[in-house]
Every structure is written in C-alpha cells, then in structure tokens.
Design a protein around this motif. Structure first.
Motif: not given
Length: 378
Positions: A38-44, A58-60
C-alpha cells in the motif's frame, strides 16, 4: 489472546509456501506479511520487530480488520530499529480521531532518529483510529455517517475474535502490534473537542513516574487510571506506560509538539537508547493526585476567567455563564484551591458541562508520589 487471520485455504497456503524454508526450530512469533503493498509499503497481519533489519527504518501498513464494504482498515507503523541492541519503545497517537498533536510528534520523531546511532527499537504508530481520524471524531466511528462510535481507549485489550467492530479492532492492535514489541510505552493524546490541556502526563506506577519526570510536562497526575485505556492495561501487563496529553484538539500546535519531542528524547536518553544529556530546561511540573471538575449550572455562553496553569483559591470565580442577550446568569466558583488543569475553549455550554478542571495534591489521595495501589481500575 486468540488472533484472527485474514488468510485461509489456498491463499494462506500460497503465502506460507512463498516464505523461505527454515531448517532450524521455527520461532513462535514473527512478522506476518500479507503479500500486499500500500503506497509502496508492505502490508502486515502481525508485527514482530525481532525479525526486522537492524540499523534501518521499516515502514509498514497493519491491516487491522475489514470495514463494512469488505476492504481493510489500515494503520501506519514505523519501526526504527537501531544498529545496537536496547529496549523497545512503543509510541502511539490518534486513538481518538480528533486528537492530532501526537501524530505530528510521532512523524517528526521517526523522521529524525538515526537508526545507525540508536540503541534499541522505536515502534511508532502515528494514527491508531483510522475511521475516527477520517471522521474527525473521538470514537471508532466505523459506520457510514461517522456517528455512534465506541471509545477505543476504554475497551483495551479488546476481543479480536468475538467482540463487536471496535473491540475486534482494539484486540488486533493489542495482540498483533503492542504485545511483544514494547518494553515501555507512551500514548499521545490531547484534550477532546471543546477543551484544552497543558502538557499533562498520567502516571500510575513508580516506573511510569520516572518516564513522566523525563518527559518534563507542565503537570503530572498520579492517577490510578481507567480500565480499558492503553496505559492502564499495559502497566499491569508489565509494560510501564504513560498517557501524555498535548494541548488542544484538531490542530498541530508547534510549540507543544516541540516540547513533547524534547521530553521523549529525554526518555530515550534515560533508557540508554540515545547518547547525550537530558534537556530539563522546561519548568518543573506541578504534581497532583486529586482532580476536580467545575461544572456549569446553566446552559449558555461560558466566559472563562482563568488560564491553564493558574493557581486558584477556594471561592474564586473561574467562569461566568451568559444568556443569549449577554446577561450573566450564573457564576462558576472553585470549591477548593487548585491548579488549573483544563479549560473549555468552546463557549457553548450545556447545563452540567465541565468548564474548568482543577488538580491538587492531597496527602490522603489514592496515589502517592511513587505510584498508585491499583493500576487497572479507577
């Protein structure tokens, strides 16, 4: 606590088989990635900072729960993991959707920390209550018109599997972000719509009081707390935590934000996460353990006669109430002496509304300077 999962059947199998094989005994907890971005950041689906890279930011996005149209509610998470080992600090903001200063504090802190010189890990969540922030409301307003929302900061740790929408949202935050990723915590707030606080920290325990002293707010309230708040549920779970109120809602207050950042860096220095010396240039805080609300007996237009931080005497007028013609119809006076902790900034006043809040110290109060006897109930 049981956890909900978004992936079952073939989709879950594909996600599992896409992960690297490990021949040694697997760890019980690990960050779970959904495979989305989402917007280039991984979803967790779950955070475990132990498996994130050291010396990096780290941006999530944490996919908390589904919304009413089958899409996701997402919460941003920034992890600044130092190159050197140290404690894990959790900082959260925006659990009430009209309380915004803390979001700017978290954003600035995460942007300015250098992970290469940091000892330990910052877990920063700049916006816990996604629907509340979207609707600019205090509660978890998950319906289509933004009303009737529950207070997420009264239902922690929630119930991730069997509760209502707000309880499930709270339960997922608690079990999949908070627990396991914090050795101590600071939950950032402001006063709610219509009111204003100074810099004001709630502290329950000796460990929390130490954090409060490092934060150097205007006021420290030794307070046994309210069950269901982030702070009051983390403390009994063995994670020292405070609530930090930062002024007024619905705006970014630059001086208040800068002061909070100074205090948080003091905490990080005190905890050994940052090098340097604590900045204690801000005035020493007023410490109290008894809070008194002064309410209006009439509805009308409130004219507040005191300022935040004033010391008032018993019998002193703190506000007058006027009718639509400007005539004075009531006077609100202090029942006892105290320190002005909160004032209404919206003059529209219902009968029974709090117009001024005082805090004072009493040797017979529930809490001592060192802490409170009960850290989960008020």
């Amino acid at each position: 606590m049981a956890r909900s999962h978004f992936f079952t059947g073939l989709a879950g199998l594909l996600l599992f088989t896409s992960l690297p094989l490990v021949t040694s005994t697997p760890t019980i907890a690990a960050t779970v990635y959904t495979g989305d971005r989402l917007d280039g950041a991984a979803v967790i689906d779950k955070l475990d900072v132990s498996d994130l890279p050291a010396g990096q930011v780290t941006k999530l996005w944490f996919r908390v729960t589904d919304n009413a149209i089958g899409q996701g509610w997402y919460v941003p998470v920034v992890v600044v993991k130092g190159a050197k080992p140290g404690p894990k600090m959790l900082i959260t903001a925006g659990i009430h959707g009209d309380e915004l200063n803390g979001i700017s504090v978290v954003q600035h802190l995460a942007q300015t920390l250098d992970p290469k010189t940091l000892s330990g890990t910052l877990v920063a969540v700049p916006g816990l209550n996604t629907p509340g922030l979207m609707h600019s409301t205090r509660g978890f307003t998950s319906d289509e018109i933004g009303t009737n929302g529950e207070n997420l900061n009264r239902i922690m740790p929630g119930n991730a599997d069997n509760g209502g929408p707000a309880s499930r949202f709270a339960g997922r935050l608690w079990s999949n972000i908070f627990i396991g990723n914090a050795d101590f915590a600071i939950d950032l707030h402001t006063q709610s719509r219509g009111g204003a606080y100074p810099g004001y920290v709630f502290a329950q325990t000796a460990e929390a009081r130490q954090i409060a002293d490092w934060l150097r707010p205007d006021v420290i309230g030794m307070d046994a707390g309210i069950e269901g708040t982030v702070e009051n549920m983390l403390n009994p779970a063995g994670i020292p935590a405070v609530t930090y109120e930062l002024g007024a809602p619905e705006k970014f207050d630059t001086p208040m934000i800068e002061r909070a950042l100074r205090g948080i860096r003091n905490v990080m220095i005190g905890k050994g996460m940052l090098a340097g010396k604590a900045d204690l240039s801000d005035p020493a805080p007023f410490v109290g353990n008894v809070v008194t609300d002064l309410a209006s007996p009439r509805g009308g237009w409130a004219e507040i006669k005191v300022k935040l931080g004033d010391d008032v005497k018993a019998g002193q007028a703190v506000a007058v109430i006027r009718n639509p013609f400007g005539e004075e119809i009531a006077t609100v006076t202090a029942k006892t002496a105290g320190h002005v902790l909160s004032i209404n900034i919206d003059p529209r006043t219902e009968p029974g509304d709090m117009v001024v809040r005082l805090i004072a110290w009493s040797d017979s109060g529930v809490c001592s300077q060192a802490g409170c006897p009960d850290t989960s109930h008020k």
